[in-house]
Design a protein around this motif. Structure first.
Motif, PDB file in Angstrom:
ATOM      1  N   SER A   1       5.522 -14.404 -21.210  1.00  0.00           N
ATOM      2  CA  SER A   1       5.351 -13.530 -19.948  1.00  0.00           C
ATOM      3  C   SER A   1       3.553 -13.390 -19.963  1.00  0.00           C
ATOM      4  N   ALA A   2       3.215 -12.884 -18.765  1.00  0.00           N
ATOM      5  CA  ALA A   2       1.883 -12.395 -18.390  1.00  0.00           C
ATOM      6  C   ALA A   2       1.328 -11.201 -19.473  1.00  0.00           C
ATOM      7  N   VAL A   3      -0.120 -11.516 -19.754  1.00  0.00           N
ATOM      8  CA  VAL A   3      -0.632 -10.158 -20.455  1.00  0.00           C
ATOM      9  C   VAL A   3      -1.413  -9.386 -19.320  1.00  0.00           C
ATOM     10  N   ILE A   4      -0.983  -8.159 -19.342  1.00  0.00           N
ATOM     11  CA  ILE A   4      -1.290  -7.018 -18.094  1.00  0.00           C
ATOM     12  C   ILE A   4      -2.453  -5.903 -18.968  1.00  0.00           C
ATOM     13  N   SER A   5      -3.558  -5.955 -18.391  1.00  0.00           N
ATOM     14  CA  SER A   5      -4.462  -5.032 -19.039  1.00  0.00           C
ATOM     15  C   SER A   5      -4.649  -3.949 -17.950  1.00  0.00           C
ATOM     16  N   GLN A   6      -4.481  -2.476 -18.337  1.00  0.00           N
ATOM     17  CA  GLN A   6      -4.585  -1.397 -17.384  1.00  0.00           C
ATOM     18  C   GLN A   6      -5.607  -0.802 -17.975  1.00  0.00           C
ATOM     19  N   LYS A   7      -6.541  -0.335 -17.009  1.00  0.00           N
ATOM     20  CA  LYS A   7      -7.630   0.537 -17.490  1.00  0.00           C
ATOM     21  C   LYS A   7      -7.744   1.918 -16.553  1.00  0.00           C
ATOM     22  N   PRO A   8      -8.126   3.021 -16.691  1.00  0.00           N
ATOM     23  CA  PRO A   8      -8.191   3.439 -18.078  1.00  0.00           C
ATOM     24  C   PRO A   8      -6.682   3.708 -18.788  1.00  0.00           C
ATOM     25  N   SER A   9      -6.693   3.948 -20.127  1.00  0.00           N
ATOM     26  CA  SER A   9      -5.351   4.110 -20.510  1.00  0.00           C
ATOM     27  C   SER A   9      -4.759   5.587 -20.716  1.00  0.00           C
ATOM     28  N   ARG A  10      -5.931   6.363 -20.373  1.00  0.00           N
ATOM     29  CA  ARG A  10      -5.647   7.812 -20.036  1.00  0.00           C
ATOM     30  C   ARG A  10      -6.953   8.527 -19.705  1.00  0.00           C
ATOM     31  N   ASP A  11      -6.586   9.624 -18.952  1.00  0.00           N
ATOM     32  CA  ASP A  11      -7.874  10.407 -18.474  1.00  0.00           C
ATOM     33  C   ASP A  11      -7.489  11.814 -18.160  1.00  0.00           C
ATOM     34  N   ILE A  12      -8.628  12.685 -18.442  1.00  0.00           N
ATOM     35  CA  ILE A  12      -8.469  13.818 -17.861  1.00  0.00           C
ATOM     36  C   ILE A  12      -9.129  14.368 -16.772  1.00  0.00           C
ATOM     37  N   CYS A  13      -8.757  14.733 -15.504  1.00  0.00           N
ATOM     38  CA  CYS A  13      -9.653  14.822 -14.507  1.00  0.00           C
ATOM     39  C   CYS A  13      -9.613  16.238 -13.803  1.00  0.00           C
ATOM     40  N   GLN A  14     -10.488  16.665 -13.147  1.00  0.00           N
ATOM     41  CA  GLN A  14     -10.671  17.785 -12.418  1.00  0.00           C
ATOM     42  C   GLN A  14      -9.935  17.779 -11.096  1.00  0.00           C
ATOM     43  N   ARG A  15      -9.385  18.915 -10.733  1.00  0.00           N
ATOM     44  CA  ARG A  15      -8.601  18.807  -9.572  1.00  0.00           C
ATOM     45  C   ARG A  15      -9.727  18.722  -8.315  1.00  0.00           C
ATOM     46  N   GLY A  16      -9.013  17.822  -7.235  1.00  0.00           N
ATOM     47  CA  GLY A  16     -10.115  17.477  -6.105  1.00  0.00           C
ATOM     48  C   GLY A  16     -10.936  16.240  -6.173  1.00  0.00           C
ATOM     49  N   THR A  17     -10.752  15.862  -7.499  1.00  0.00           N
ATOM     50  CA  THR A  17     -11.608  14.567  -7.620  1.00  0.00           C
ATOM     51  C   THR A  17     -10.723  13.350  -7.235  1.00  0.00           C
ATOM     52  N   SER A  18     -11.250  12.141  -7.622  1.00  0.00           N
ATOM     53  CA  SER A  18     -10.197  10.821  -7.318  1.00  0.00           C
ATOM     54  C   SER A  18     -10.400  10.089  -8.672  1.00  0.00           C
ATOM     55  N   LEU A  19      -9.562   9.255  -8.882  1.00  0.00           N
ATOM     56  CA  LEU A  19      -9.351   8.172 -10.010  1.00  0.00           C
ATOM     57  C   LEU A  19      -9.003   6.910  -9.667  1.00  0.00           C
ATOM     58  N   THR A  20      -9.736   5.803  -9.992  1.00  0.00           N
ATOM     59  CA  THR A  20      -9.335   4.432  -9.662  1.00  0.00           C
ATOM     60  C   THR A  20      -8.612   3.734 -10.986  1.00  0.00           C
ATOM     61  N   ILE A  21      -7.493   3.325 -11.031  1.00  0.00           N
ATOM     62  CA  ILE A  21      -6.752   2.605 -12.178  1.00  0.00           C
ATOM     63  C   ILE A  21      -6.902   1.305 -11.906  1.00  0.00           C
ATOM     64  N   GLN A  22      -7.244   0.402 -12.941  1.00  0.00           N
ATOM     65  CA  GLN A  22      -7.262  -1.019 -12.505  1.00  0.00           C
ATOM     66  C   GLN A  22      -6.149  -1.837 -13.384  1.00  0.00           C
ATOM     67  N   CYS A  23      -5.825  -2.882 -12.791  1.00  0.00           N
ATOM     68  CA  CYS A  23      -4.784  -3.726 -13.743  1.00  0.00           C
ATOM     69  C   CYS A  23      -5.139  -5.044 -13.397  1.00  0.00           C
ATOM     70  N   GLN A  24      -5.278  -5.723 -14.484  1.00  0.00           N
ATOM     71  CA  GLN A  24      -5.639  -7.052 -14.416  1.00  0.00           C
ATOM     72  C   GLN A  24      -4.708  -7.992 -15.359  1.00  0.00           C
ATOM     73  N   VAL A  25      -4.380  -9.153 -14.713  1.00  0.00           N
ATOM     74  CA  VAL A  25      -3.422  -9.879 -15.326  1.00  0.00           C
ATOM     75  C   VAL A  25      -3.942 -11.237 -15.776  1.00  0.00           C
ATOM     76  N   ASP A  26      -3.541 -11.767 -16.639  1.00  0.00           N
ATOM     77  CA  ASP A  26      -4.211 -13.154 -17.180  1.00  0.00           C
ATOM     78  C   ASP A  26      -3.698 -14.545 -16.445  1.00  0.00           C
ATOM     79  N   SER A  27      -2.720 -14.043 -15.738  1.00  0.00           N
ATOM     80  CA  SER A  27      -2.367 -15.256 -14.938  1.00  0.00           C
ATOM     81  C   SER A  27      -1.959 -14.936 -13.577  1.00  0.00           C
ATOM     82  N   GLN A  28      -1.852 -16.004 -12.615  1.00  0.00           N
ATOM     83  CA  GLN A  28      -1.524 -15.607 -11.412  1.00  0.00           C
ATOM     84  C   GLN A  28      -0.285 -14.935 -11.125  1.00  0.00           C
ATOM     85  N   VAL A  29       0.159 -14.069 -10.377  1.00  0.00           N
ATOM     86  CA  VAL A  29       1.439 -13.438 -10.337  1.00  0.00           C
ATOM     87  C   VAL A  29       1.931 -13.301  -8.718  1.00  0.00           C
TER      88      VAL A  29
END
Lengths: 110, 115
Positions: free
Chosen positions: B1-29
């Motif tokens: 099966s495909a290897v899925i890399s997700q970043k960040p693994s964890r984060d602590i954020c302040q209210r009102g801010t935004s966070l972008t999570i990335q998902c990278q796969v090692d093959s086309q899906v």
């Protein structure tokens, strides 16, 4: 529509068997089973597509009834490593996405 | 099966801010999804990430709050915008490989806490 899983929790001794059920009010296209350990991602176990299908590997198997509305996951001679939360995911079409049940927490004790 | 890399693994954020999570796969899906999982709860589908077009959101989730991109067949991002403590959760990327009737596989998730 979310499938109904039962039981919510099971506690076993090593070597005992368990059955987890997943039911839908409508016929399904497919059922997927996953196991999730605490703090980890769900891990795919198996997929069932055909009514009356039974499949499995090692001591974990599953069935899909003829009407494709109920699936059961069978864990035989349970091991400590079987502990975790088991989810069934169901699909009404072949679009790929699943709706998940609330999960069954399985605890295997020595 | 495909290897899925997700970043960040964890984060602590302040209210009102935004966070972008990335998902990278090692093959086309073929399919990429974003789920949310509250502690001890089930997996709830947020949206289907469509390559080159707007994501398809499930009931209760909107693009302004959870903008999603999928520029190609191996990468997607989920942004959690204007965060509040209620957004504290685990966010999981899921993919379906090429081929008929393939199962979903999940990334390791992003554990997000909002203060």
């Amino acid at each position: 529509q979310q499938p109904v899983q039962s039981p919510q929790a099971v506690i076993l001794r090593e070597g005992e068997d368990a059955v987890i059920n997943c039911s839908s009010s409508k016929a399904l296209y497919s059922v997927h089973w996953y196991r999730q350990k605490h703090g980890e991602a769900p891990v795919f176990l198996m997929i069932l597509l055909k009514g009356g299908e039974q499949k499995g590997h090692d001591k974990i198997s599953a069935s899909f009834n003829e009407k494709k509305q109920q699936s059961s996951l069978y864990l035989t001679a349970s091991q400590l490593s079987y502990s975790g939360t088991y989810f069934c995911g169901t699909s009404n079409t072949n679009a790929g996405k699943s709706t998940f049940g609330d999960g069954t927490t399985l605890t295997v004790k020595p | 099966s495909a290897v899925i890399s997700q970043k960040p693994s964890r984060d602590i954020c302040q209210r009102g801010t935004s966070l972008t999570i990335q998902c990278q796969v090692d093959s086309q899906v073929t399919m990429m999804f974003w789920y949310r999982q509250q502690p001890g709860q089930s997996l709830t589908l947020i949206a289907t990430a469509n390559q080159g077009s707007e994501a398809t959101y499930e009931s209760g989730f909107v693009i302004d709050k959870f903008p999603i991109s999928r520029p190609n067949l191996t990468f997607s991002t989920l942004t959690v915008s204007n965060m509040s403590p209620e957004d504290s959760s685990i966010y999981l990327c899921s993919v379906v490989g090429t081929g008929f009737d393939q199962p979903q596989h999940f990334g390791d998730g992003t554990r997000l806490s909002i203060l």
